[in-house]
Design a protein around this motif. Structure first.
Motif, PDB file in Angstrom:
ATOM      1  N   LEU A 269       0.837  -1.209   0.000  1.00 49.96           N
ATOM      2  CA  LEU A 269       0.000   0.000   0.000  1.00 49.96           C
ATOM      3  C   LEU A 269       0.869   1.256   0.000  1.00 49.96           C
ATOM      4  CD1 LEU A 269      -2.728  -1.010   2.630  1.00 49.96           C
ATOM      5  CD2 LEU A 269      -3.019  -0.792   0.163  1.00 49.96           C
TER       6      LEU A 269
ATOM      7  N   ILE B  63      -1.821  -3.282  -7.450  1.00 45.33           N
ATOM      8  CA  ILE B  63      -3.240  -3.551  -7.144  1.00 45.33           C
ATOM      9  C   ILE B  63      -3.552  -5.014  -7.449  1.00 45.33           C
ATOM     10  CG2 ILE B  63      -5.611  -3.064  -7.894  1.00 45.33           C
ATOM     11  CD1 ILE B  63      -4.800  -0.130  -8.231  1.00 45.33           C
TER      12      ILE B  63
ATOM     13  N   ARG C  55     -12.791   6.785   2.218  1.00 53.16           N
ATOM     14  CA  ARG C  55     -12.248   5.642   2.963  1.00 53.16           C
ATOM     15  C   ARG C  55     -12.652   4.320   2.310  1.00 53.16           C
ATOM     16  NH1 ARG C  55     -10.820   5.252   8.394  1.00 53.16           N
ATOM     17  NH2 ARG C  55     -10.923   3.126   9.184  1.00 53.16           N
ATOM     18  N   GLU C  56     -13.917   4.260   1.918  1.00 52.82           N
ATOM     19  CA  GLU C  56     -14.438   3.028   1.309  1.00 52.82           C
ATOM     20  C   GLU C  56     -13.733   2.752  -0.035  1.00 52.82           C
ATOM     21  OE1 GLU C  56     -18.736   2.891   1.278  1.00 52.82           O
ATOM     22  OE2 GLU C  56     -18.666   1.877  -0.664  1.00 52.82           O
TER      23      GLU C  56
ATOM     24  N   PRO D 248      -4.683   4.663  -1.791  1.00 52.88           N
ATOM     25  CA  PRO D 248      -5.448   3.815  -0.874  1.00 52.88           C
ATOM     26  C   PRO D 248      -5.022   3.957   0.585  1.00 52.88           C
ATOM     27  CG  PRO D 248      -4.137   2.496  -2.428  1.00 52.88           C
ATOM     28  CD  PRO D 248      -4.091   3.911  -2.892  1.00 52.88           C
ATOM     29  N   MET D 249      -3.710   4.093   0.798  1.00 53.15           N
ATOM     30  CA  MET D 249      -3.222   4.181   2.177  1.00 53.15           C
ATOM     31  C   MET D 249      -3.723   5.472   2.853  1.00 53.15           C
ATOM     32  SD  MET D 249       0.675   4.293   3.408  1.00 53.15           S
ATOM     33  CE  MET D 249       0.780   6.007   2.972  1.00 53.15           C
TER      34      MET D 249
ATOM     35  N   LEU E 103      -7.515   5.412   3.423  1.00 53.87           N
ATOM     36  CA  LEU E 103      -7.923   4.583   4.562  1.00 53.87           C
ATOM     37  C   LEU E 103      -7.773   5.317   5.893  1.00 53.87           C
ATOM     38  CD1 LEU E 103      -6.473   1.142   3.474  1.00 53.87           C
ATOM     39  CD2 LEU E 103      -8.833   1.561   4.152  1.00 53.87           C
ATOM     40  N   ARG E 104      -6.939   6.341   5.911  1.00 51.66           N
ATOM     41  CA  ARG E 104      -6.755   7.102   7.160  1.00 51.66           C
ATOM     42  C   ARG E 104      -7.875   8.104   7.397  1.00 51.66           C
ATOM     43  NH1 ARG E 104      -1.022   8.728   5.855  1.00 51.66           N
ATOM     44  NH2 ARG E 104       0.217   6.903   6.303  1.00 51.66           N
TER      45      ARG E 104
ATOM     46  N   MET F 118     -10.318   1.573   0.588  1.00 50.85           N
ATOM     47  CA  MET F 118     -10.344   0.176   1.020  1.00 50.85           C
ATOM     48  C   MET F 118     -10.486  -0.760  -0.185  1.00 50.85           C
ATOM     49  SD  MET F 118     -12.771  -2.386   1.444  1.00 50.85           S
ATOM     50  CE  MET F 118     -14.302  -1.479   1.530  1.00 50.85           C
ATOM     51  N   MET F 119     -11.375  -0.378  -1.118  1.00 50.23           N
ATOM     52  CA  MET F 119     -11.576  -1.237  -2.299  1.00 50.23           C
ATOM     53  C   MET F 119     -10.292  -1.310  -3.131  1.00 50.23           C
ATOM     54  SD  MET F 119     -15.508  -0.687  -3.532  1.00 50.23           S
ATOM     55  CE  MET F 119     -15.494   1.078  -3.756  1.00 50.23           C
ATOM     56  N   MET F 120      -9.600  -0.163  -3.235  1.00 44.80           N
ATOM     57  CA  MET F 120      -8.340  -0.149  -3.990  1.00 44.80           C
ATOM     58  C   MET F 120      -7.290  -0.995  -3.255  1.00 44.80           C
ATOM     59  SD  MET F 120      -8.266   3.829  -5.141  1.00 44.80           S
ATOM     60  CE  MET F 120      -7.040   3.824  -6.426  1.00 44.80           C
ATOM     61  N   ALA F 121      -7.300  -0.903  -1.929  1.00 47.34           N
ATOM     62  CA  ALA F 121      -6.340  -1.679  -1.151  1.00 47.34           C
ATOM     63  C   ALA F 121      -6.572  -3.176  -1.337  1.00 47.34           C
ATOM     64  CB  ALA F 121      -6.457  -1.316   0.331  1.00 47.34           C
ATOM     65  N   LEU F 122      -7.852  -3.543  -1.406  1.00 51.57           N
ATOM     66  CA  LEU F 122      -8.176  -4.966  -1.546  1.00 51.57           C
ATOM     67  C   LEU F 122      -7.883  -5.490  -2.944  1.00 51.57           C
ATOM     68  CD1 LEU F 122     -11.550  -5.297   0.394  1.00 51.57           C
ATOM     69  CD2 LEU F 122      -9.241  -5.787   1.190  1.00 51.57           C
ATOM     70  N   GLY F 123      -7.747  -4.577  -3.909  1.00 53.28           N
ATOM     71  CA  GLY F 123      -7.385  -5.043  -5.255  1.00 53.28           C
ATOM     72  C   GLY F 123      -8.343  -4.637  -6.360  1.00 53.28           C
ATOM     73  N   MET F 124      -9.183  -3.645  -6.106  1.00 56.90           N
ATOM     74  CA  MET F 124     -10.078  -3.169  -7.170  1.00 56.90           C
ATOM     75  C   MET F 124      -9.251  -2.248  -8.072  1.00 56.90           C
ATOM     76  SD  MET F 124     -13.691  -1.278  -6.742  1.00 56.90           S
ATOM     77  CE  MET F 124     -14.901  -1.289  -8.032  1.00 56.90           C
ATOM     78  N   ASN F 125      -9.130  -2.624  -9.335  1.00 54.77           N
ATOM     79  CA  ASN F 125      -8.271  -1.826 -10.211  1.00 54.77           C
ATOM     80  C   ASN F 125      -8.971  -0.548 -10.686  1.00 54.77           C
ATOM     81  OD1 ASN F 125      -9.843  -2.476 -12.468  1.00 54.77           O
ATOM     82  ND2 ASN F 125      -8.620  -4.301 -12.896  1.00 54.77           N
TER      83      ASN F 125
ATOM     84  N   ARG G 217      -1.845  -7.306  -4.924  1.00 56.90           N
ATOM     85  CA  ARG G 217      -2.552  -7.331  -3.631  1.00 56.90           C
ATOM     86  C   ARG G 217      -3.775  -8.228  -3.718  1.00 56.90           C
ATOM     87  NH1 ARG G 217      -1.600  -1.527  -3.384  1.00 56.90           N
ATOM     88  NH2 ARG G 217      -3.725  -1.165  -4.072  1.00 56.90           N
TER      89      ARG G 217
END
Lengths: 233, 406
Positions: free
Chosen positions: A57, A81, B295-296, B400-401, B404-405, B299-306, A84
């Motif tokens: 990240l 991405i 934030r949402e 994303p980081m 998320l904050r 989070m989606m980008m962090a999880l891998g949504m391109n 991850r």
């Protein structure tokens, strides 16, 4: 043992132009498959930053990080991405479920992003909800679940994509004791039975007590790295 | 992709009040745009109808030299033959002969330059519905000679009443000035006050007598079976009548054709302006929605949504938000347009003069532009796409980081 994470001499520096602040300072870290590791330390010690660097990240300013032998520090943001999605599961402090999706859909969402077919998704979702003990709440929206239940769904979501490891940033911080213990039981069981690797950042003594390995960070440096026998297990 | 569509649909209902406001705005904007189009189309249809059936006909025939200077000696050659060809032509429904002189009308109050139209009352009534335009008096009595019909606008301007005598002065076929005293037997009102002011009607045989052209005619106005037959009829008649100048209503009234084209473009411009205004509302709503979900999205980008999937999510949300109001706007516009098409919409007496000046009646009958519906929907979809760009770029630029904050 199989090395999953190999971080070599990594640093994260803020204010590089004026007075540099090392959030992470020349850290070496090896994580083996099946570890149940807690990153501990006072606020500002660099726990979350280290998790973000390992999770792709954030980018390290110095050093290299390999996940399963694949160097991630030089990857493009698009490749990261994708990386991850395929390799890392995340559990956040504030659960961060998608509010418009049901619990089941939240878990399925990751698999849909991966392009997994419907039949396999349904099977996996059923199994994961059985493991987290929320089979009867699959069709609930996050707002209809308690904090503990939401975090259990978040764990199921993190595992949905069959990741190499799960990064959990203060997973019990917002939970009451019973919920926190329940969540830890689930994660511990998954670690023991399925050898899923968990790495936590935490202040919570309950989490620390259950960890097999405790890495202590102070001012961005690892000051201790000890293996221990988890309490109560 | 289905999950993205499903999420987009559910996301727009997260803030119902805000979504309803924007949907209602879209509906209102589409309704207004379509109603303007329907109004314009109805006005233009009626204007063309009035032009063809009350003024020019579908097409007119003249001596090729006549319209250069309107010299009365240039009558239509071989009139009997032309008459015969028109009678036999399958596209021609009816026609009427006219003699024309440019002259001056004088009364004790003053004088005015105008066109004197010599007509055969029966065929003129049939072709241009002259009898229906008479608001005071009658067409011609056939009992007395030298009767004249003038327009209401001219009668007001020159203070001429029914029964008054006026003097018409013009040149005959030898360029000698001739005059004749005519008694007003009818005052007409048309939807075109400008035309009404510069045209008068007398009987063709009487005008011909004064012009020294006993059997001549300068103009033949032709009514076809339908306007759709115009191009074919023009080709057919042109091939058979080499010695006459054939012109359709578009050539005879270029200002009307220009008006039709201009109004067509104008209605699209109005629609585009409405949609641009709406676009700002949509952008604002989407931007708010993105900022609230920073934030949402992180989070989606962090999880891998391109980025592509995230863009599609924002695009789908914008499209749903925009298109949800579309059916309501269309249905409302069709309903009101159909009602006005049947019952008419009056601009009121105050606007009569202004409307008639441009050749329009005071009561407008709308004509819903179904043929422009697909284009309108395309405009709306394009608006949705353009409107989503800025909010989508803002979403795609999120780290994303950092998100998320929040």
């Amino acid at each position: 043992m199989e090395t999953i994470i190999d971080a070599h001499n990594i640093s994260k520096i803020y204010n590089k132009e004026s007075i540099p602040v090392y959030a992470i300072n020349q850290v070496h870290l090896h994580i083996e498959k099946g570890e149940f590791t807690a990153l501990v330390g006072p606020s500002g010690s660099g726990k979350t930053t280290l998790l973000n660097l390992i999770g792709g990240l954030d980018r390290a300013d110095e050093g290299s990080i390999s996940i399963n032998g694949e160097e991630i520090t030089q990857m493009s943001s698009g490749d990261l991405i994708d990386f991850r999605l395929k390799n890392i599961g995340f559990v956040f402090q504030s659960y961060n479920l998608i509010p418009v999706l049901t619990a089941k859909e939240n878990v399925e969402f990751i698999m849909q992003l991966q392009g997994i077919n419907e039949k396999d998704r349904i099977e996996r979702v059923k199994l994961l909800f059985k493991q987290i003990g929320l089979e009867d709440k699959m069709d609930y929206r996050p707002s209809q679940l308690s904090g503990g239940q939401q975090q259990r769904v978040a764990v199921a979501r993190a595992l949905a994509s069959r990741p190499q490891f799960v990064l959990a940033d203060e997973p019990t911080a917002n939970l009451d004791s019973a919920s926190a213990n329940n969540l830890l039981d689930i994660m511990w069981k998954l670690n023991q039975e399925e050898h899923i690797t968990f790495i936590f950042s935490t202040h919570d003594q309950r989490v620390i007590d259950r960890a097999k390995r405790v890495i202590t960070l102070v001012d961005g440096r690892i000051v201790s790295d000890t293996n221990q026998v988890p309490i109560n297990h | 992709m289905l999950v993205i569509i499903s999420m987009a649909w559910r996301n727009i209902w997260r803030n119902k009040a805000r979504s309803f406001v924007i949907m209602f705005s879209v509906a209102l904007g589409i309704f207004a745009g379509l109603m303007v189009m329907a109004l314009y189309k109805g006005m233009m249809r009626d204007r063309i109808k009035a032009l063809i059936y009350q003024e020019t006909g579908h097409l007119q025939l003249h001596n090729p030299s006549f319209k250069n200077d309107y010299e009365v000696k240039f009558t239509i050659d071989n009139l009997a033959n032309v008459n015969n060809l028109l009678t036999q032509n399958r596209h021609v429904k009816k026609f009427t002969l006219r003699s024309i002189a440019q002259g001056m009308l004088a009364t004790t109050n003053g004088s005015a330059g105008l066109q004197i139209n010599g007509i055969d009352p029966a065929s003129e009534n049939n072709c241009s519905e002259l009898n229906k335009k008479i608001i005071i008096g009658q067409v011609f009595s056939n009992q007395k000679k030298y009767e004249i019909i003038i327009g209401q606008k001219l009668s007001k301007k020159m203070k001429i009443s029914l029964g008054d005598k006026v003097v018409l002065t013009f040149t005959d076929h030898t360029d000698e000035i001739v005059s004749g005293a005519f008694r007003v037997v009818g005052i007409m009102q048309t939807s075109n006050s400008a035309w009404e002011e510069r045209n008068v009607y007398v009987q063709r045989n009487e005008l011909n007598e004064l012009l020294g052209l006993p059997n001549g005619a300068h103009e033949i106005a032709v009514i076809l079976n339908s306007n759709e037959e115009l191009p074919v009829a023009m080709m057919d008649l042109k091939s058979k009548m080499k010695s006459v100048l054939l012109e359709d209503w578009k050539k005879l009234s270029p200002e009307t054709e220009l008006m039709v084209d201009t109004v067509d473009i104008t209605s699209y411009i109005i629609m585009v302006i409405i949609l641009i205004a709406l676009a700002f509302g949509i952008i604002n709503t989407m931007l708010m929605s993105i900022l609230e979900r920073t934030r949402e999205i992180g989070m989606m980008m962090a999880l891998g949504m391109n980025k592509l999937k995230l863009f599609v999510l924002v695009l789908m949300e914008t499209t749903f938000l925009t298109l949800s109001g579309l059916p309501l706007g269309i249905i409302a516009a069709i309903s009101l347009s159909n009602y006005i098409a049947e019952n008419g919409f009056s601009f009121g007496a105050n606007s009569e003069e202004m409307m008639r000046k441009y050749g329009f009646g005071t009561t407008i009958y709308t004509d819903f532009a179904y043929e422009k519906l697909a284009m309108t929907i395309l405009f709306v979809v394009t608006t949705a796409f353009i409107s989503c760009l800025y909010p989508a770029i803002r979403a795609l630029k999120l780290n994303p980081m950092e998100a998320l904050r929040k």
